[in-house]
Enzyme design. Structure first.
Site, PDB file in Angstrom:
ATOM      1  N   SER A   1     -61.065  33.071  29.863  1.00  0.00           N
ATOM      2  CA  SER A   1     -60.023  32.635  30.788  1.00  0.00           C
ATOM      3  C   SER A   1     -59.131  33.807  31.155  1.00  0.00           C
ATOM      4  CB  SER A   1     -59.166  31.536  30.159  1.00  0.00           C
ATOM      5  OG  SER A   1     -58.064  31.219  30.996  1.00  0.00           O
ATOM      6  N   HIS A   2     -58.475  33.670  32.270  1.00  0.00           N
ATOM      7  CA  HIS A   2     -57.481  34.661  32.681  1.00  0.00           C
ATOM      8  C   HIS A   2     -56.241  34.593  31.789  1.00  0.00           C
ATOM      9  CE1 HIS A   2     -60.029  35.012  36.163  1.00  0.00           C
ATOM     10  NE2 HIS A   2     -59.296  36.011  36.590  1.00  0.00           N
ATOM     11  N   SER A   3     -56.116  33.520  31.030  1.00  0.00           N
ATOM     12  CA  SER A   3     -54.934  33.329  30.184  1.00  0.00           C
ATOM     13  C   SER A   3     -55.330  33.150  28.721  1.00  0.00           C
ATOM     14  CB  SER A   3     -54.172  32.083  30.640  1.00  0.00           C
ATOM     15  OG  SER A   3     -53.196  31.724  29.682  1.00  0.00           O
TER      16      SER A   3
END
Length: 126
Positions: free
Chosen positions: A10-12
């Site tokens: 994920s980007h986070s």
């Protein structure tokens, strides 16, 4: 017998941590590793983080990568190309629902192909 390993991309970092918390409610023993955010834990993705997660989670049953957005897919593809393993698949599935189903299926000792198929069908069957 080992289970299919799962890498959540994920980007986070917070997103994959939360998803792993949910997965742990139903599949505590399934090997799940996280590749969230950049090397500096900023928003984004990192090929190096994905590669390291693959190394940590790889089993003789293979590894399934599940990602959130398009650029994460590109980095997942790069990580697979750079890997020495032949048994890595990338799922085209929603990250949360796909990861949940994949973990359950892996916990049932399903093959990499079966885990990927169930993951990709997560919303169709839910």
């Amino acid at each position: 017998m080992s289970q299919v390993g799962i890498v959540l991309i994920s980007h986070s970092p917070k997103v994959v941590e939360g998803i792993k918390d949910i997965i742990n409610q139903v599949a505590k023993d399934v090997p799940v590793e996280l590749a969230g955010g950049t090397e500096e834990n900023e928003i984004g993705t990192s090929v190096e983080k994905i590669q390291a997660a693959i190394e940590r989670v790889h089993t003789d049953r293979g590894v399934l990568l599940i990602y959130d957005l398009g650029s994460a897919m590109m980095n997942a593809e790069l990580a697979v190309e750079m890997s020495d393993y032949e048994d890595i698949e990338i799922a085209e599935a929603p990250l949360l629902e796909g990861a949940y189903v994949a973990a359950v299926e892996s916990g049932m000792d399903k093959s990499l192909g079966d885990v990927k198929k169930a993951c990709e069908n997560a919303l169709k069957n839910g």
